[in-house]
Design a protein around this motif. Structure first.
Motif, PDB file in Angstrom:
ATOM      1  N   UNK A  38       0.811  -1.215   0.000  1.00  0.00           N
ATOM      2  CA  UNK A  38       0.000   0.000   0.000  1.00  0.00           C
ATOM      3  C   UNK A  38       0.843   1.264   0.000  1.00  0.00           C
ATOM      4  N   UNK A  39       1.966   1.248   0.708  1.00  0.00           N
ATOM      5  CA  UNK A  39       2.768   2.469   0.863  1.00  0.00           C
ATOM      6  C   UNK A  39       4.060   2.494   0.056  1.00  0.00           C
ATOM      7  N   UNK A  40       4.668   1.336  -0.168  1.00  0.00           N
ATOM      8  CA  UNK A  40       5.988   1.294  -0.808  1.00  0.00           C
ATOM      9  C   UNK A  40       5.966   0.670  -2.200  1.00  0.00           C
ATOM     10  N   UNK A  41       5.402  -0.544  -2.285  1.00  0.00           N
ATOM     11  CA  UNK A  41       5.443  -1.308  -3.535  1.00  0.00           C
ATOM     12  C   UNK A  41       4.132  -1.153  -4.307  1.00  0.00           C
ATOM     13  N   UNK A  42       3.695   0.089  -4.432  1.00  0.00           N
ATOM     14  CA  UNK A  42       2.388   0.371  -5.050  1.00  0.00           C
ATOM     15  C   UNK A  42       2.335  -0.118  -6.496  1.00  0.00           C
ATOM     16  N   UNK A  43       3.435   0.010  -7.219  1.00  0.00           N
ATOM     17  CA  UNK A  43       3.426  -0.408  -8.625  1.00  0.00           C
ATOM     18  C   UNK A  43       3.192  -1.917  -8.761  1.00  0.00           C
ATOM     19  N   UNK A  44       3.667  -2.690  -7.781  1.00  0.00           N
ATOM     20  CA  UNK A  44       3.416  -4.138  -7.810  1.00  0.00           C
ATOM     21  C   UNK A  44       1.939  -4.406  -7.555  1.00  0.00           C
ATOM     22  N   UNK A  45       1.347  -3.651  -6.645  1.00  0.00           N
ATOM     23  CA  UNK A  45      -0.086  -3.779  -6.399  1.00  0.00           C
ATOM     24  C   UNK A  45      -0.897  -3.442  -7.635  1.00  0.00           C
ATOM     25  N   UNK A 230      23.922 -12.971 -15.425  1.00  0.00           N
ATOM     26  CA  UNK A 230      23.991 -12.073 -16.586  1.00  0.00           C
ATOM     27  C   UNK A 230      22.894 -11.003 -16.502  1.00  0.00           C
ATOM     28  N   UNK A 231      23.186  -9.817 -17.027  1.00  0.00           N
ATOM     29  CA  UNK A 231      22.252  -8.686 -16.968  1.00  0.00           C
ATOM     30  C   UNK A 231      20.969  -8.948 -17.749  1.00  0.00           C
ATOM     31  N   UNK A 232      20.995  -9.883 -18.694  1.00  0.00           N
ATOM     32  CA  UNK A 232      19.795 -10.143 -19.487  1.00  0.00           C
ATOM     33  C   UNK A 232      18.885 -11.198 -18.840  1.00  0.00           C
ATOM     34  N   UNK A 233      19.252 -11.664 -17.671  1.00  0.00           N
ATOM     35  CA  UNK A 233      18.431 -12.623 -16.935  1.00  0.00           C
ATOM     36  C   UNK A 233      17.666 -11.885 -15.840  1.00  0.00           C
ATOM     37  N   UNK A 234      16.341 -12.102 -15.780  1.00  0.00           N
ATOM     38  CA  UNK A 234      15.513 -11.453 -14.770  1.00  0.00           C
ATOM     39  C   UNK A 234      15.712 -12.128 -13.411  1.00  0.00           C
ATOM     40  N   UNK A 235      15.772 -11.319 -12.367  1.00  0.00           N
ATOM     41  CA  UNK A 235      15.826 -11.825 -11.003  1.00  0.00           C
ATOM     42  C   UNK A 235      14.462 -11.592 -10.362  1.00  0.00           C
ATOM     43  N   UNK A 236      13.934 -12.624  -9.734  1.00  0.00           N
ATOM     44  CA  UNK A 236      12.598 -12.556  -9.154  1.00  0.00           C
ATOM     45  C   UNK A 236      12.663 -12.853  -7.661  1.00  0.00           C
ATOM     46  N   UNK A 237      11.949 -12.045  -6.876  1.00  0.00           N
ATOM     47  CA  UNK A 237      11.822 -12.278  -5.434  1.00  0.00           C
ATOM     48  C   UNK A 237      10.450 -11.781  -4.997  1.00  0.00           C
ATOM     49  N   UNK A 238       9.689 -12.632  -4.321  1.00  0.00           N
ATOM     50  CA  UNK A 238       8.335 -12.263  -3.887  1.00  0.00           C
ATOM     51  C   UNK A 238       8.336 -11.311  -2.706  1.00  0.00           C
ATOM     52  N   UNK A 239       9.362 -11.357  -1.867  1.00  0.00           N
ATOM     53  CA  UNK A 239       9.379 -10.576  -0.635  1.00  0.00           C
ATOM     54  C   UNK A 239       9.944  -9.185  -0.803  1.00  0.00           C
ATOM     55  N   UNK A 240       9.263  -8.208  -0.213  1.00  0.00           N
ATOM     56  CA  UNK A 240       9.745  -6.822  -0.306  1.00  0.00           C
ATOM     57  C   UNK A 240      11.104  -6.670   0.369  1.00  0.00           C
ATOM     58  N   UNK A 241      11.318  -7.346   1.497  1.00  0.00           N
ATOM     59  CA  UNK A 241      12.609  -7.245   2.184  1.00  0.00           C
ATOM     60  C   UNK A 241      13.722  -7.861   1.346  1.00  0.00           C
ATOM     61  N   UNK A 242      13.403  -8.961   0.670  1.00  0.00           N
ATOM     62  CA  UNK A 242      14.401  -9.611  -0.196  1.00  0.00           C
ATOM     63  C   UNK A 242      14.818  -8.690  -1.342  1.00  0.00           C
ATOM     64  N   UNK A 243      13.827  -8.062  -1.960  1.00  0.00           N
ATOM     65  CA  UNK A 243      14.137  -7.190  -3.106  1.00  0.00           C
ATOM     66  C   UNK A 243      15.009  -6.018  -2.683  1.00  0.00           C
ATOM     67  N   UNK A 244      14.718  -5.426  -1.517  1.00  0.00           N
ATOM     68  CA  UNK A 244      15.533  -4.309  -1.039  1.00  0.00           C
ATOM     69  C   UNK A 244      16.941  -4.768  -0.681  1.00  0.00           C
ATOM     70  N   UNK A 245      17.050  -5.926  -0.066  1.00  0.00           N
ATOM     71  CA  UNK A 245      18.359  -6.446   0.320  1.00  0.00           C
ATOM     72  C   UNK A 245      19.203  -6.772  -0.915  1.00  0.00           C
ATOM     73  N   UNK A 246      18.573  -7.355  -1.926  1.00  0.00           N
ATOM     74  CA  UNK A 246      19.284  -7.663  -3.168  1.00  0.00           C
ATOM     75  C   UNK A 246      19.825  -6.381  -3.805  1.00  0.00           C
ATOM     76  N   UNK A 247      18.991  -5.344  -3.827  1.00  0.00           N
ATOM     77  CA  UNK A 247      19.443  -4.082  -4.427  1.00  0.00           C
ATOM     78  C   UNK A 247      20.560  -3.442  -3.602  1.00  0.00           C
ATOM     79  N   UNK A 248      20.387  -3.424  -2.281  1.00  0.00           N
ATOM     80  CA  UNK A 248      21.393  -2.804  -1.417  1.00  0.00           C
ATOM     81  C   UNK A 248      22.727  -3.540  -1.485  1.00  0.00           C
TER      82      UNK A 248
END
Length: 266
Positions: A38-45, A230-248
């Motif tokens: 609702x507040x952070x991952x609105x585009x996913x919603x 490789x940069x042309x491979x998509x990385x998928x993670x269902x969890x918001x904490x996982x996605x932030x940790x991967x980016x950080x």
């Protein structure tokens, strides 16, 4: 994480008439608007609403409480119980086999199948709701197996995908549903990575005293594997904490599987 410019609930209210201006051959679903989406991952919603709508489901978002996950994770069970009892009261008359409850963030929606049953005053209603509560991936897998969703509704382009599983999802659901729905587009090739925990664990990795060990957990398995993808491979993670940790930890952006499928719609 930065707050989005609007909330998912506001976006839904502004677009609901347009969204519901069609026939829905696959019935109705209630989307749980968790506090993270609702507040952070609105585009996913928004992706979830658009995907389900285009696949023939009438998506309903009603006024309800937050999930209670944050209070549970910090041990504030009295506060969590207040939220849980309110949510059980709100959903007990409307959630059924025909009108399931589905959620985007694993740690939020899976509370209905775990802590809610144990903490709610109305345990019978909590148990009933739990039987018809699904992660978005579980729901889409079920609907595909029933023939309500078909591969020809999605792109035939080739795409390689690497999946990192959310710990909560692995404990109370599975990453198999994520793997299954990412196989719906006929030329998508997902693989589940053996990556263990990302190290974020809710708010743990944001706390100063835990930051170092959080990053060490990420470096143990997840970060090195992400860096070698490789940069042309998509990385998928269902969890918001996982996605932030991967980016950080790696500066690579991971997507929710719902976004991958929404982008693949024809």
């Amino acid at each position: 994480p930065k707050l989005y410019k609007t909330t998912l609930k506001k976006w839904y209210q502004n677009n609901v008439k347009k969204l519901h201006n069609q026939e829905f051959e696959n019935g109705e679903v209630y989307l749980f608007c968790d506090e993270f989406t609702n507040y952070y991952d609105v585009t996913i919603g928004i992706d979830a609403v658009n995907l389900l709508t285009k696949l023939g489901y009438k998506v309903l978002i009603i006024d309800h409480e937050e999930s209670g996950r944050s209070a549970i994770s910090k041990g504030f069970l009295d506060n969590a119980k207040e939220v849980i009892d309110k949510n059980i009261t709100i959903f007990k008359e409307i959630i059924s086999e025909e009108t399931p409850l589905i959620g985007i963030e694993p740690s939020a929606i899976l509370g209905f199948r775990d802590e809610y049953i144990r903490l709610a005053d109305d345990k019978n209603s909590a148990a009933k709701i739990s039987k018809h509560t699904f992660t978005t991936e579980e729901f889409l897998q079920r609907e595909f197996d029933r023939g309500n969703i078909k591969s020809n509704q999605f792109s035939s382009k080739e795409k390689l995908i690497k999946i990192h599983g959310h710990c909560h999802q692995k404990a109370l659901s599975s990453t198999h549903a994520t793997f299954s729905i990412l196989n719906i587009p006929k030329n998508y090739k997902p693989t589940i990575m053996n990556t263990g925990c990302c190290g974020m664990a809710g708010s743990f990795g944001y706390e100063k005293e835990h930051y170092k060990i959080s990053m060490q957990v990420g470096e143990d398995t997840l970060f090195p594997k992400i860096r070698n993808i490789s940069k042309d491979i998509e990385i998928v993670a269902s969890g918001t904490s996982c996605r932030h940790q991967i980016y950080d930890g790696t500066k690579r952006k991971a997507k929710h599987p719902i976004t991958i499928l929404c982008e693949a719609l024809i």
